[in-house]
Design a protein around this motif. Structure first.
Motif, PDB file in Angstrom:
ATOM      1  N   SER A  35      -2.088  -1.205  -3.705  1.00 20.50           N
ATOM      2  CA  SER A  35      -3.182  -0.230  -3.508  1.00 20.50           C
ATOM      3  C   SER A  35      -2.470   1.021  -3.194  1.00 20.50           C
ATOM      4  O   SER A  35      -1.441   1.317  -2.724  1.00 20.50           O
ATOM      5  N   GLY A  36      -3.154   2.198  -3.661  1.00 20.67           N
ATOM      6  CA  GLY A  36      -2.645   3.439  -3.386  1.00 20.67           C
ATOM      7  C   GLY A  36      -3.838   4.235  -2.903  1.00 20.67           C
ATOM      8  O   GLY A  36      -4.778   4.450  -3.442  1.00 20.67           O
ATOM      9  N   TRP A  82      -3.329  10.505  -5.077  1.00 19.90           N
ATOM     10  CA  TRP A  82      -3.758   9.232  -5.548  1.00 19.90           C
ATOM     11  C   TRP A  82      -2.683   8.611  -6.243  1.00 19.90           C
ATOM     12  O   TRP A  82      -2.113   7.447  -6.262  1.00 19.90           O
ATOM     13  N   GLU A  83      -2.185   9.270  -7.531  1.00 16.30           N
ATOM     14  CA  GLU A  83      -1.305   8.942  -8.520  1.00 16.30           C
ATOM     15  C   GLU A  83       0.100   8.747  -7.772  1.00 16.30           C
ATOM     16  O   GLU A  83       0.745   7.596  -8.201  1.00 16.30           O
ATOM     17  N   GLU A 105       0.847  -1.178   0.023  1.00 15.75           N
ATOM     18  CA  GLU A 105      -0.076   0.119  -0.060  1.00 15.75           C
ATOM     19  C   GLU A 105       0.763   1.315   0.012  1.00 15.75           C
ATOM     20  O   GLU A 105       1.789   1.310   0.577  1.00 15.75           O
ATOM     21  N   THR A 119      -0.129   5.499  -5.504  1.00 14.00           N
ATOM     22  CA  THR A 119      -0.407   4.079  -6.188  1.00 14.00           C
ATOM     23  C   THR A 119       1.164   3.884  -7.071  1.00 14.00           C
ATOM     24  O   THR A 119       1.590   2.618  -6.969  1.00 14.00           O
TER      25      THR A 119
END
Length: 240
Positions: A207-208, A175-176, A158, A179
């Motif tokens: 997961s991010g 988010w980017e 993660e 991830t």
């Protein structure tokens, strides 16, 4: 009247004991019946293993309980004990590597009921705003990969950030970035190590979470520092 014609009330007719033979036959039949029932309900460990193997391909998950609860319980206990032993061994080996490298402040290890959690501070693995692994972090990850290869566990990786919006042209949001960082770690394990050292990609999930799963408040630099992290979670096997 002649004595030879007298009726004898004590005379049993010579055939009064024939019911004993019928009773004996009935008892024998009942005994055979109960022996048959017992043999049908008893499954030894070798028979059970053969049945389990034959049913595993068609997805029968409860056969060990339904066929013989005592055998099923024993196998479940053995599986659980082995899984616990594996987790303890992994924890000790990873902790030894981290301690020997003097990275206690950078890497936190927790041995939980459901598996082992490794938390890496982001600056140990990456430069600010980047998702390319630093050279000095690769040595540790390679040693961890060696340990994981020995036990063949399921692993989740993660990525996490703080709540400060990212400001560069490479990533549009946290988010980017989170991830991409998690993917960089899994790519090292599955693609970038020498061929004989690579781990099975099927064992990994990535997961991010950006800033949305913090472990501390983001109202101080110390809290934000804790939230910027990569987590590697080594899952404990579940008994089936």
């Amino acid at each position: 009247m002649d004595d030879k014609f007298k009726f004898n009330d004590d005379d049993d007719g010579g055939g009064g004991n024939e019911w004993l033979a019928t009773y004996g036959d009935l008892v024998t039949l009942l005994l055979c019946f109960f022996i048959l029932l017992y043999s049908m309900s008893s499954v030894d460990s070798h028979k059970f293993k053969a049945i389990k193997a034959s049913l595993s391909d068609i997805g029968v998950a409860e056969q060990k309980e339904s066929l013989n609860p005592s055998v099923g319980d024993s196998i479940s206990k053995i599986d659980t004990a082995q899984a616990t032993k594996d987790m303890n061994n992994i924890y000790k080996q990873v902790k030894k590597v981290v301690d020997e490298k003097g990275l206690k402040s950078q890497v936190t290890i927790s041995n939980r009921d459901d598996g082992i959690l490794l938390q890496f501070q982001d600056e140990f693995l990456f430069d600010i705003g980047k998702a390319v692994l630093k050279d000095n972090s690769r040595s540790l990850l390679r040693q961890i990969a060696s340990i994981l290869r020995e036990y063949n566990k399921q692993v989740k990786i993660e990525g996490h950030t703080d709540n400060i919006p990212i400001k560069n042209s490479e990533y549009k949001s946290n988010w980017e970035l989170s991830t991409a960082r998690a993917i960089s770690v899994v790519r090292l394990f599955t693609d970038e190590l020498p061929e004989g050292e690579r781990l099975d990609a099927k064992k990994f999930e990535v997961s991010g979470y950006g800033e949305h799963h913090p472990v501390a408040l983001n109202d101080s630099e110390e809290g934000r520092h804790k939230n910027r992290r990569i987590e590697i979670f080594i899952k404990k096997d579940r008994s089936k």
